[in-house]
Scaffold this active site. Structure first.
Site, PDB file in Angstrom:
ATOM      1  CD  GLU A  62      -3.035   1.453   1.958  1.00 50.35           C
ATOM      2  OE1 GLU A  62      -3.372   0.505   2.671  1.00 50.35           O
ATOM      3  OE2 GLU A  62      -3.633   2.553   1.960  1.00 50.35           O
ATOM      4  CD  GLU A  87       1.956   8.480   4.327  1.00 52.95           C
ATOM      5  OE1 GLU A  87       2.538   9.535   4.055  1.00 52.95           O
ATOM      6  OE2 GLU A  87       0.902   8.117   3.757  1.00 52.95           O
ATOM      7  CG  ASP A 114       9.713   9.542  -2.793  1.00 56.63           C
ATOM      8  OD1 ASP A 114       8.856   8.830  -3.333  1.00 56.63           O
ATOM      9  OD2 ASP A 114      10.111  10.619  -3.289  1.00 56.63           O
ATOM     10  CG  ASP A 137      -1.026  13.990  -1.428  1.00 59.86           C
ATOM     11  OD1 ASP A 137      -1.614  14.481  -0.460  1.00 59.86           O
ATOM     12  OD2 ASP A 137      -0.085  13.176  -1.311  1.00 59.86           O
ATOM     13  CG  ASP A 173     -11.839  12.621  -2.735  1.00 54.25           C
ATOM     14  OD1 ASP A 173     -10.643  12.397  -3.018  1.00 54.25           O
ATOM     15  OD2 ASP A 173     -12.183  13.552  -1.975  1.00 54.25           O
ATOM     16  CE  LYS A 211      -7.015  12.735   8.900  1.00 54.79           C
ATOM     17  NZ  LYS A 211      -5.725  13.048   9.492  1.00 54.79           N
ATOM     18  CD  GLU A 213     -14.076   5.892   0.510  1.00 53.88           C
ATOM     19  OE1 GLU A 213     -13.323   5.064   1.043  1.00 53.88           O
ATOM     20  OE2 GLU A 213     -14.987   5.592  -0.278  1.00 53.88           O
TER      21      GLU A 213
HETATM   22  C1  LIG Z   1      -4.204  12.278   0.532  1.00 52.82           C
HETATM   23  S1  LIG Z   1      -3.274  11.205   1.532  1.00 52.82           S
HETATM   24  C2  LIG Z   1      -4.246   9.699   1.551  1.00 52.82           C
HETATM   25  C3  LIG Z   1      -3.889   8.813   2.713  1.00 52.82           C
HETATM   26  C4  LIG Z   1      -4.693   7.498   2.807  1.00 52.82           C
HETATM   27  N1  LIG Z   1      -4.428   6.635   1.676  1.00 52.82           N
HETATM   28  C5  LIG Z   1      -6.161   7.773   2.930  1.00 52.82           C
HETATM   29  O1  LIG Z   1      -6.919   7.423   1.991  1.00 52.82           O
HETATM   30  O2  LIG Z   1      -6.571   8.299   3.987  1.00 52.82           O
HETATM   31  C6  LIG Z   1      -1.944  10.739   0.463  1.00 52.82           C
HETATM   32  C7  LIG Z   1      -0.742  10.193   1.231  1.00 52.82           C
HETATM   33  O3  LIG Z   1       0.257   9.751   0.321  1.00 52.82           O
HETATM   34  C8  LIG Z   1       1.533  10.034   0.895  1.00 52.82           C
HETATM   35  N2  LIG Z   1       2.499  10.099  -0.203  1.00 52.82           N
HETATM   36  C9  LIG Z   1       2.463  10.923  -1.274  1.00 52.82           C
HETATM   37  N3  LIG Z   1       3.494  10.705  -2.081  1.00 52.82           N
HETATM   38  C10 LIG Z   1       4.221   9.695  -1.501  1.00 52.82           C
HETATM   39  C11 LIG Z   1       5.430   9.049  -1.863  1.00 52.82           C
HETATM   40  N4  LIG Z   1       6.097   9.387  -2.971  1.00 52.82           N
HETATM   41  N5  LIG Z   1       5.891   8.065  -1.061  1.00 52.82           N
HETATM   42  C12 LIG Z   1       5.211   7.734   0.074  1.00 52.82           C
HETATM   43  N6  LIG Z   1       4.062   8.320   0.467  1.00 52.82           N
HETATM   44  C13 LIG Z   1       3.586   9.295  -0.311  1.00 52.82           C
HETATM   45  C14 LIG Z   1       1.333  11.365   1.608  1.00 52.82           C
HETATM   46  O4  LIG Z   1       2.259  11.565   2.637  1.00 52.82           O
HETATM   47  C15 LIG Z   1      -0.104  11.246   2.122  1.00 52.82           C
HETATM   48  O5  LIG Z   1      -0.141  10.791   3.464  1.00 52.82           O
END
Ligand SMILES: C[S@@+](CC[C@H](N)C(=O)[O-])C[C@H]1O[C@@H](n2cnc3c(N)ncnc32)[C@H](O)[C@@H]1O
Length: 231
Positions: A62, A87, A114, A137, A173, A211, A213
């Site tokens: 994930e 994450e 990353d 994001d 979304d 969260k 969603e």
């Molecule tokens: C909008 S949040 C969604 C979090 C979760 N999947 C949810 O649905 O609640 C997107 C997450 O992706 C992580 N993220 C973005 N680019 C990433 C990367 N290159 N490597 C690891 N995590 C990343 C961000 O830190 C953020 O917590």
């Protein structure tokens, strides 16, 4: 055929900004106590999953797991699978470590890096049985679209790491991002859309309401699931 060179880390456009979100005391404690046990290091080279999880089992990834609820739920529901969560947001990593401890989840490992670096350095080709990217994001401003994690270069890298028959599950979304995801995936001949060409999948009941969603629901957004199989 010549492989397209991945951008060097120095020049790569990041799909995230490091948010300064505060660590709770419990998250901080979990990072200190459980990261040594359940965390994997980007500096450790290519992973041998059979050594890491001490068994032969399908490994699911994930990406951007947020607070980790989804990966924890999947791991609890499927003890027969291995799960790796990646994450960059430290409070989220601390939260998942707490869940792993509370639920005694032996089949989850965590990385606070990353995911580009993780895929390039640690994940062997053809080694992943499923990949989940939930509510990435959205980068909805036109000038930020290039930061979307679902983009042709990233998906090509990811595809190399997936086994034949592996599931790729995306959800968002943001309608514009859903269309963008569909366009990127339609151009990838190595995947077939489980719902049929250009079709979104029905939200599977097993997918955790995350969260982000829930935030989308509060904003009145619809949700789009895309489910592909690597052929
Ligand atoms: C909008 S949040 C969604 C979090 C979760 N999947 C949810 O649905 O609640 C997107 C997450 O992706 C992580 N993220 C973005 N680019 C990433 C990367 N290159 N490597 C690891 N995590 C990343 C961000 O830190 C953020 O917590």
């Amino acid at each position: 055929m010549q492989q397209k060179k991945q951008p060097s880390n120095e020049y790569r456009i990041r799909s995230f900004v490091r948010r300064q979100g505060r660590l709770t005391i419990a998250q901080n404690n979990a990072l200190g106590k459980y990261l040594p046990q359940f965390g994997l290091n980007n500096s450790d080279g290519v992973f041998d999953f059979s050594k890491i999880y001490q068994r032969e089992a399908p490994t699911h990834l994930e990406i951007g797991f947020g607070n980790g609820q989804s990966v924890a739920n999947m791991a609890a529901a499927h003890p027969e699978n291995n799960y790796l969560g990646v994450e960059v947001h430290r409070p989220g990593v601390g939260n998942l470590l707490q869940l792993i401890h509370k639920q005694a989840l032996a089949n989850v490992r965590v990385m606070s890096d990353d995911v580009y670096d993780v895929l390039q350095t640690n994940i062997d080709d053809y080694s992943l049985a499923a990949v989940y990217i939930y509510f990435p994001d959205p980068w909805h401003k036109r000038c930020h679209v290039k930061r979307r994690i679902v983009n042709p270069e990233f998906m090509a890298l990811l595809e190399k790491k997936m086994q034949k028959g592996a599931l790729l599950h995306l959800a968002t979304d943001w309608q514009d991002y859903a269309k963008h995801m569909m366009r990127v995936m339609n151009d990838m001949s190595q995947f077939t859309n489980q719902a049929g060409k250009n079709q979104y999948s029905k939200r599977p009941e097993w997918r955790t309401l995350t969260k982000f969603e829930q935030r989308g629901h509060r904003l009145g957004h619809d949700v789009w699931d895309l489910m592909f199989t690597k052929i």
